[in-house]
Design an enzyme around this catalytic site. Structure first.
Site, short mmCIF file in Angstrom:
data_model
loop_
_atom_site.label_atom_id
_atom_site.label_comp_id
_atom_site.label_asym_id
_atom_site.label_seq_id
_atom_site.Cartn_x
_atom_site.Cartn_y
_atom_site.Cartn_z
N SER A 43 0.80 -1.22 0.00
CA SER A 43 0.00 0.00 0.00
C SER A 43 0.84 1.27 0.00
O SER A 43 1.89 1.35 0.63
CB SER A 43 -0.91 -0.02 1.23
OG SER A 43 -1.29 1.30 1.56
N LYS A 44 0.33 2.23 -0.71
CA LYS A 44 0.99 3.52 -0.83
C LYS A 44 1.10 4.22 0.52
O LYS A 44 2.02 4.98 0.77
CB LYS A 44 0.16 4.36 -1.80
CG LYS A 44 0.67 5.75 -2.07
CD LYS A 44 -0.25 6.44 -3.07
CE LYS A 44 0.06 7.90 -3.20
NZ LYS A 44 -1.04 8.79 -2.84
#
Length: 524
Positions: free
Chosen positions: A253-254
């Site tokens: 995930s960013k």
RNA sequence: GGCCCCAUCGUCUAGUUAGGUCCAGGACAUCGGAUUUUCAUUCCGGUAACAGGGGUUCAAAUCCCCUUGGGGUCACCA
């Protein structure tokens, strides 16, 4: 039937590495079957500037060489590829569903629905929709509508049914409809929701295979039900594992970049990235660019073949041996049946390894084009078109050899590009090898004298001359070479010392030697 | 919590559909050694895994059951 696959990103302003892998699988499946790959833009909920948000996504596809047969810039026979431009299709489908009784207007206030949900949870009961609005007569519904009562439209789930799919990677998966709440398919403003728009479009675009990440598995029964209600043929499904963070089973995930920085498995990639991006003036610590985004690898100087090879091996293998695959080979070898079921972590080390392999396959000319760009962007060369510059850089690349894994690695031999007084000195080793090494300074002075007068300033003679001094004095290579290298490049390690001297040239070497030696205190 | 998915070396994986040739193969990483003026490359070699427990069977990483663990998803997001 001809295979038609699609990848449907929503314009988020960047291309996620996991999404890219999903796109690759879709593309590969289409290409291997001589089918059609469609890029559809899921923008049903976006108000932002489309060009800005879509640009990076298209850019990533173009960079990696994944072309689309139908997409934003080329509508297919089934219409434009922006969902925002297909509203009439959703409206029509909605009317049909309403008329058939497969869907209904739900006037229940959101708060009330929410309350019921919570209540069910508290009582450890499965929540299903109350369907109070189904009790309304046609007149009552008209009245509500006329009174401007807001309502959403829900699919009426056939509670006595089951949904069974035969997924290409997960096999048989089934759901019991009696456990499903009626999903909202249109907002109170009439706009379609993802699940609904997707189904309408997949059918209209005649998608044969829906290949998407596993997190969509839970959307599948709803979509199957929608297809059934609409009387569509259901596409085939392939739910591929999501891409996990290195060494974990969690979806990459960013938002977790800060965490990844502490992850030892991410170490090398971050080090590489920081070094290169720093040189380019890109703040790698900022949220704007991170290894989760495709653009990151591009900026650092990875090449498509390396990234593609790494991506295809996440969750897929051809056999027990094959690691290296070109795009062409992937097309002939890819199959959905060999996609693995469990989530697979991105392996940064392996990414770098694949990248090195493919970079080494490039010719000097190809490497040159890339390195020139990076050098220019870093301000290390003035004009990438200048023939002299090009020739010089080509020589540096040749000398750097295998050390060049990504284009950005050209910065690791920046001693060839910076001004003589701008060489960054490895102070610690300088003290050890020069300042505190007995006789080193005096030896270097003699070397400097020798080099200035050397008849032929090229690797062979340089080697012979320096070896000669060592023999004369009964010294070992370690007594001179590291020290000399330090004086001219600031580093203890690097490419072949004699070729380095040759490439730098007599004047530069002499100036650097003078400069370094003159700064040593207590000597004259 | 409900539903669903998953489980082989540190990591990515082969092997599981058709049980035996697997005291588990490859790659990356790692550790040693060789080559090299250094680093890198290259070449050799090493360490290292079937989550646990029950079955079925002459035989199970492979089939069945249970347990445990991990994950995804539960919106008028996509």
């Amino acid at each position: 039937m001809a295979v038609r696959t699609r990848f449907a990103p929503s314009p988020t302003g960047y291309m996620h590495i996991g999404g890219m892998r999903t796109a690759l699988f879709n593309w590969l499946w289409a290409r291997r079957n001589r089918g059609t790959f469609i890029l559809r833009i899921d923008d049903t909920d976006q108000q932002r500037n489309m060009d800005e948000a879509l640009g990076p996504i298209l850019q990533a596809f173009r960079w990696l060489g994944l072309d689309w047969d139908e997409g934003p810039d080329r509508p297919g026979p089934n219409g434009p590829c922006f969902q925002s431009q297909r509203r009439h299709l959703y409206d029509a489908a909605l009317q049909r569903l309403l008329a058939d009784g497969h869907a209904y207007r739900d006037f229940e206030p959101a708060a009330e629905t929410q309350r019921q949900r919570e209540e069910a949870e508290q009582q450890k009961r499965v929540y299903v929709s109350s369907r109070q609005s189904l009790l309304l007569t046609a007149e009552q519904i008209q009245q509500q509508l006329a009174a401007g009562q807001p309502c959403v439209i829900r699919l009426k789930v056939p509670r006595e049914d089951r949904v069974v799919i035969d997924d290409h990677v997960r096999g048989r998966v089934e759901w019991d409809c009696s456990l499903m709440p009626d999903p909202v398919i249109a907002r109170s403003d009439g706009s379609p929701l993802y699940n609904f728009a997707t189904v309408v479009d997949d059918a209209a675009m005649e998608i044969t295979h829906v290949i998407r990440a596993e997190e969509h598995l839970s959307n599948t029964p709803i979509q199957v039900l929608l297809h059934r209600a609409l009387g569509n043929n259901t596409p085939e499904w392939a739910h591929i594992p999501y891409v996990a963070a290195p060494g974990s089973k969690e979806k990459i995930s960013k938002r977790k970049i800060a965490q990844y920085r502490k992850n030892p498995q991410f170490q090398k990639l971050f080090e590489l990235g920081d070094a290169v991006l720093g040189r380019l003036g890109v703040d790698a610590a900022a949220d704007a660019l991170s290894p989760v985004m495709v653009a990151y690898s591009q900026q650092v100087g990875f090449i498509p073949a390396g990234v593609l090879n790494a991506l295809v091996r996440i969750g897929w293998s051809y056999d027990d041996q094959t690691e290296i695959l070109s795009l062409e080979e992937m097309i002939t070898k890819f199959s959905l049946e060999r996609v693995i079921r469990s989530p697979a972590g991105l392996d940064p080390d392996k990414l770098i390894s694949f990248q090195s392999h493919w970079m080494h396959q490039l010719s000097v000319d190809e490497k040159l084009e890339g390195c020139l760009q990076w050098l220019q962007r870093a301000g290390l060369i003035a004009d990438a078109a200048d023939p002299e510059v090009r020739q010089y850089v080509a020589k540096v690349i040749d000398l750097a050899g295998d050390r060049l894994r990504v284009y950005g690695d050209i910065f690791s031999v920046d001693e060839f590009f910076v001004a003589d007084d701008a060489v960054q000195m490895d102070q610690k080793n300088f003290e050890k090898r020069v300042l505190n090494a007995t006789g080193a300074v005096e030896l270097l002075r003699q070397v400097q004298q020798l080099l200035v007068g050397l008849p032929e300033y090229s690797a062979g003679p340089l080697h012979d001359a320096l070896q000669g001094i060592l023999q004369q004095r009964g010294l070992k290579p370690g007594d001179l070479f590291p020290a000399l290298r330090l004086c001219i490049s600031g580093r203890v390690q690097g490419a072949d010392l004699f070729r380095t001297l040759e490439l730098l040239g007599r004047e530069k070497v002499d100036r650097r030697l003078s400069g370094t030696l003159s700064r040593i205190p207590g000597t004259t």
